[in-house]
Design a protein around this motif. Sequence first.
Motif, mmCIF file in Angstrom:
data_model
loop_
_atom_site.group_PDB
_atom_site.id
_atom_site.type_symbol
_atom_site.label_atom_id
_atom_site.label_comp_id
_atom_site.label_asym_id
_atom_site.label_seq_id
_atom_site.Cartn_x
_atom_site.Cartn_y
_atom_site.Cartn_z
ATOM 1 N N ALA A 50 -62.105 -30.151 -27.742
ATOM 2 C CA ALA A 50 -62.154 -31.541 -28.143
ATOM 3 C C ALA A 50 -62.100 -32.432 -27.112
ATOM 4 N N VAL A 51 -61.290 -32.271 -25.938
ATOM 5 C CA VAL A 51 -61.118 -33.018 -25.062
ATOM 6 C C VAL A 51 -62.511 -33.011 -23.989
ATOM 7 N N LEU A 52 -63.022 -31.615 -23.918
ATOM 8 C CA LEU A 52 -64.304 -31.541 -23.193
ATOM 9 C C LEU A 52 -65.340 -32.544 -23.838
ATOM 10 N N TRP A 53 -65.303 -32.551 -25.144
ATOM 11 C CA TRP A 53 -66.429 -32.953 -26.259
ATOM 12 C C TRP A 53 -66.412 -34.533 -25.960
ATOM 13 N N VAL A 54 -65.245 -34.986 -25.478
ATOM 14 C CA VAL A 54 -64.989 -36.385 -25.754
ATOM 15 C C VAL A 54 -66.127 -37.279 -24.628
ATOM 16 N N ALA A 55 -66.697 -36.412 -23.810
ATOM 17 C CA ALA A 55 -67.678 -37.101 -23.036
ATOM 18 C C ALA A 55 -68.705 -37.849 -23.921
ATOM 19 N N ALA A 56 -69.286 -37.192 -24.796
ATOM 20 C CA ALA A 56 -70.211 -37.845 -25.829
ATOM 21 C C ALA A 56 -69.647 -38.941 -26.398
ATOM 22 N N PRO A 57 -68.729 -39.245 -27.108
ATOM 23 C CA PRO A 57 -68.379 -40.278 -27.897
ATOM 24 C C PRO A 57 -67.929 -41.383 -26.848
ATOM 25 N N VAL A 58 -67.584 -41.062 -25.825
ATOM 26 C CA VAL A 58 -66.984 -41.961 -24.768
ATOM 27 C C VAL A 58 -68.331 -42.783 -24.327
ATOM 28 N N THR A 59 -69.339 -41.992 -23.989
ATOM 29 C CA THR A 59 -70.628 -42.308 -23.743
ATOM 30 C C THR A 59 -71.442 -43.422 -24.501
ATOM 31 N N GLY A 60 -71.425 -42.825 -25.898
ATOM 32 C CA GLY A 60 -71.705 -43.602 -27.084
ATOM 33 C C GLY A 60 -71.226 -45.117 -27.123
ATOM 34 N N LEU A 61 -69.863 -44.899 -26.733
ATOM 35 C CA LEU A 61 -68.860 -46.467 -26.758
ATOM 36 C C LEU A 61 -69.265 -47.283 -25.922
ATOM 37 N N ILE A 62 -69.826 -46.869 -24.653
ATOM 38 C CA ILE A 62 -70.188 -47.670 -23.733
ATOM 39 C C ILE A 62 -71.644 -48.138 -23.682
ATOM 40 N N VAL A 63 -72.648 -47.130 -23.979
ATOM 41 C CA VAL A 63 -73.955 -47.220 -23.834
ATOM 42 C C VAL A 63 -74.612 -48.073 -25.143
ATOM 43 N N GLN A 64 -73.873 -47.654 -26.500
ATOM 44 C CA GLN A 64 -74.817 -48.193 -27.458
ATOM 45 C C GLN A 64 -74.698 -49.871 -27.673
ATOM 46 N N PRO A 65 -73.635 -50.523 -27.447
ATOM 47 C CA PRO A 65 -73.589 -51.829 -27.614
ATOM 48 C C PRO A 65 -74.393 -52.642 -26.403
#
Length: 509
Positions: A50-65
């Motif tokens: 789960a902690v390794l996968w956090v890269a994906a949502p954090v990236t989306g949090l920054i990039v999408q808006p």
Amino acid sequence: MMHKSKPALSFWQIWNMCFGFLGIQFGFALQNANVSRIFETLGADYGDLAVLWVAAPVTGLIVQPIIGYLSDNTWTRFGRRRPYFVIGAVLASIALFLMPNSPYLWMAVGMLWIMDASINISMEPTRAFVGDMLPKNQRGLGYAMQSFFIGVGAVVASALPWMMTNWFGISNTAPEGMIPDSVKFAFYAGGAVFFIAVMWTVLTTKEYSPEELKEFEAADREIEGASHVEDDSRIRPAAKFYQHGVIWGAIGIVLTAVIYLNIDALDKKLYILSVGLVVFGILQLFSGALVQSGKGNNGFSEVMNDLFTMPEAMKQLAFVQFFSWFPMFAMWTYMTSAVTSHHFGTNDTTSALYNQGADWVGVLFSVYNGTTIFAAMLIPVLVKLTNLKVTHMVNLILGGLGYIAFLFIQDPDWLILPMIGVGFAWASILAVPYAILSNSLPFKKMGVYMGIFNYFIVLPQILAASILGFLVTKVFDGEPIYALIVGGASMLLAALLVLRVKEPEYREA
């Protein structure tokens, strides 16, 4: 003077403008079905997934808006949204080629950051693209068409490693620490499909000019009158930013202290959540400082402001999205380890039995994505017979029950049945909230609000990354199957929250 309304597009024009989603979903499906497998092969423990996968949502949090804001406020001779499609396609295709060749775990984690950011650059503007190109009575069809391509792309991409082995004879095993050739060739194919599909949309669809879009907006205002959605959001006073900054920052600091003082009983992954709250508080304080100094008219402050001034329907849908996407992240993260351990009885990543189970997970992913194709065609019928809210609620209930069924089904072959329920939920998650939302957003902020709406896709994934590892290791005695049960409960809660949502007066066809 009557203004010209936005023209309806033909079926094949809508097909072409949505076709790029086939490639985008190829990338996401390969990522979702195989990244945990790659991480485990390179030495990751299931408790750290789960902690390794956090890269994906954090990236989306920054990039999408950011991408949403930029695509709302820029124009080039190539269009408004299409340049981002191309940039994302090029970067994502390269990342898909490189990901399965990662020799070390840290490199695979880094490639996940790059790959997810690249996919998001292409994907985020596509939601706003439907609002740009289609009149309101065709947007339901547009989002359903996207769901259709998501299903088709995900069916093929999820099963690609299995197909490489069973159809083409490519090995699905490899020495310890090496990625099997079946996974590598699947990612190579995915990179090619991603680029070709996105470029098809770019080359076959012409965007409207800024002048044309203003004309269409004026026509909508004339037709809809008082019910027309205008952008009435204003930058909040600095005091509001400071207030929220102090509150969220204080909660994060207290939670961090609690984790630190009880680290033996808790889990260090919870720091993801607590530090995230501190960072969010700091961002609010920074926004307040910008506003106070007279520099609040910028993209950063606007995004921070719009997060708290969302239209009412968007706020209600945010809770539904949050609890709908938490189980999806649980499935993507823990499905492989849950099925291989609970149904195939092994955690040995070098064994043929483990890889057989991992390949079967790919097939199960294809089942739920294949169901999405059928469900995308059935959902408009259900909406016509009931309404958007009832349709979404029923589909989420099917998905929640599907997750919970994994605990009780012992024969892996029968896992196909609950995945059908998950497929109906997935199709609904991808289409119905956007059908409700699209007519509730101001025209000029379609991109940035769609990006902010994706926060409620990303935030539950970050929460899942923070607590699922703790729950699996500390509460569920190292049994990943229970991560799916928690996901099922979350999806059932989302189904109940649908009842709170107020549908817009205009209903999509």
